[in-house]
Design a protein around this motif. Structure first.
Motif, mmCIF file in Angstrom:
data_model
loop_
_atom_site.group_PDB
_atom_site.id
_atom_site.type_symbol
_atom_site.label_atom_id
_atom_site.label_comp_id
_atom_site.label_asym_id
_atom_site.label_seq_id
_atom_site.Cartn_x
_atom_site.Cartn_y
_atom_site.Cartn_z
ATOM 1 N N PRO A 42 3.068 9.653 -6.575
ATOM 2 C CA PRO A 42 3.062 8.203 -6.111
ATOM 3 C C PRO A 42 2.494 7.365 -7.485
ATOM 4 C CG PRO A 42 2.077 9.629 -4.664
ATOM 5 C CD PRO A 42 2.549 10.387 -5.719
ATOM 6 N N ASN A 48 0.760 -1.143 0.072
ATOM 7 C CA ASN A 48 0.009 -0.044 0.030
ATOM 8 C C ASN A 48 0.668 1.227 -0.002
ATOM 9 O OD1 ASN A 48 -2.343 1.594 0.344
ATOM 10 N ND2 ASN A 48 -1.701 1.903 2.420
ATOM 11 N N TRP A 49 1.808 1.260 0.853
ATOM 12 C CA TRP A 49 2.609 2.614 1.001
ATOM 13 C C TRP A 49 3.349 2.691 -0.592
ATOM 14 C CZ3 TRP A 49 8.162 2.169 0.364
ATOM 15 C CH2 TRP A 49 8.741 3.372 0.515
ATOM 16 N N ASN A 105 2.523 1.641 -3.285
ATOM 17 C CA ASN A 105 1.839 2.009 -4.639
ATOM 18 C C ASN A 105 1.424 3.319 -4.425
ATOM 19 O OD1 ASN A 105 2.510 -0.340 -6.203
ATOM 20 N ND2 ASN A 105 0.943 -1.331 -5.016
ATOM 21 N N ASN A 106 0.960 3.867 -3.079
ATOM 22 C CA ASN A 106 -0.124 4.845 -3.007
ATOM 23 C C ASN A 106 0.664 6.105 -2.268
ATOM 24 O OD1 ASN A 106 -2.287 3.497 -4.000
ATOM 25 N ND2 ASN A 106 -2.362 2.319 -2.102
ATOM 26 N N HIS A 107 1.876 5.685 -1.818
ATOM 27 C CA HIS A 107 2.433 6.866 -0.985
ATOM 28 C C HIS A 107 3.869 7.460 -1.584
ATOM 29 C CE1 HIS A 107 -1.272 7.004 1.461
ATOM 30 N NE2 HIS A 107 -0.845 5.653 1.553
ATOM 31 N N ARG A 149 -1.106 7.115 -12.319
ATOM 32 C CA ARG A 149 -2.086 6.381 -13.124
ATOM 33 C C ARG A 149 -3.271 6.988 -13.334
ATOM 34 N NH1 ARG A 149 -1.388 0.139 -10.351
ATOM 35 N NH2 ARG A 149 0.302 -0.503 -11.437
ATOM 36 N N LEU A 150 -3.866 7.584 -12.257
ATOM 37 C CA LEU A 150 -5.055 8.361 -12.157
ATOM 38 C C LEU A 150 -4.789 9.713 -13.082
ATOM 39 C CD1 LEU A 150 -6.168 8.410 -8.794
ATOM 40 C CD2 LEU A 150 -7.253 7.011 -10.465
ATOM 41 N N LYS A 165 0.049 5.292 -7.629
ATOM 42 C CA LYS A 165 -1.658 5.447 -8.008
ATOM 43 C C LYS A 165 -2.000 7.069 -8.601
ATOM 44 C CE LYS A 165 -5.842 5.229 -5.369
ATOM 45 N NZ LYS A 165 -6.536 5.136 -3.931
ATOM 46 N N GLU A 166 -1.378 8.165 -7.988
ATOM 47 C CA GLU A 166 -1.764 9.165 -8.488
ATOM 48 C C GLU A 166 -1.177 9.346 -10.061
ATOM 49 O OE1 GLU A 166 -0.023 14.067 -8.009
ATOM 50 O OE2 GLU A 166 -0.111 12.442 -6.230
#
Length: 68
Positions: free
Chosen positions: A58, A43-44, A46-48, A63-64, A60-61
Motif C-alpha cells: 500500500p 483512504n482505501w 492510499n492505505n489499503h 512511504r513509511l 502508506k506502507e
C-alpha cells in the motif's frame, strides 16, 4: 461538473476494484454523502490498495518504509 467527474471515476479500473459497481449507478442524496464516499475511497486507495509499482505494498506502507 460532478456528473462528469463521476463518469470519469467510473472509467478508472481502481474505482471498480474497490466498489465493483459503476459510479453512474450511484445517487447521492447529499453532498456530505458524496464527500464521505470519496473520503472512504481515498483512504482505501492510499492505505489499503496494493500497488504493483511499489512492490505490492500500500502507498502508506511504501512511504513509511522507503522514504525516510
Amino acid at each position: 461538473m460532478l456528473d462528469k467527474w463521476l463518469k470519469q471515476s467510473a472509467a478508472s479500473g481502481s474505482f471498480h476494484e474497490k466498489n465493483n459497481r459503476s459510479a453512474e449507478d450511484q445517487e447521492y442524496e447529499t453532498l456530505e454523502q458524496l464527500q464521505y464516499e470519496l473520503s472512504d475511497y481515498v483512504n482505501w486507495f492510499n492505505n489499503h490498495r496494493i500497488h504493483s509499482s511499489l512492490g505490492y505494498m500500500p502507498l502508506k506502507e511504501y512511504r513509511l518504509t522507503n522514504l525516510r
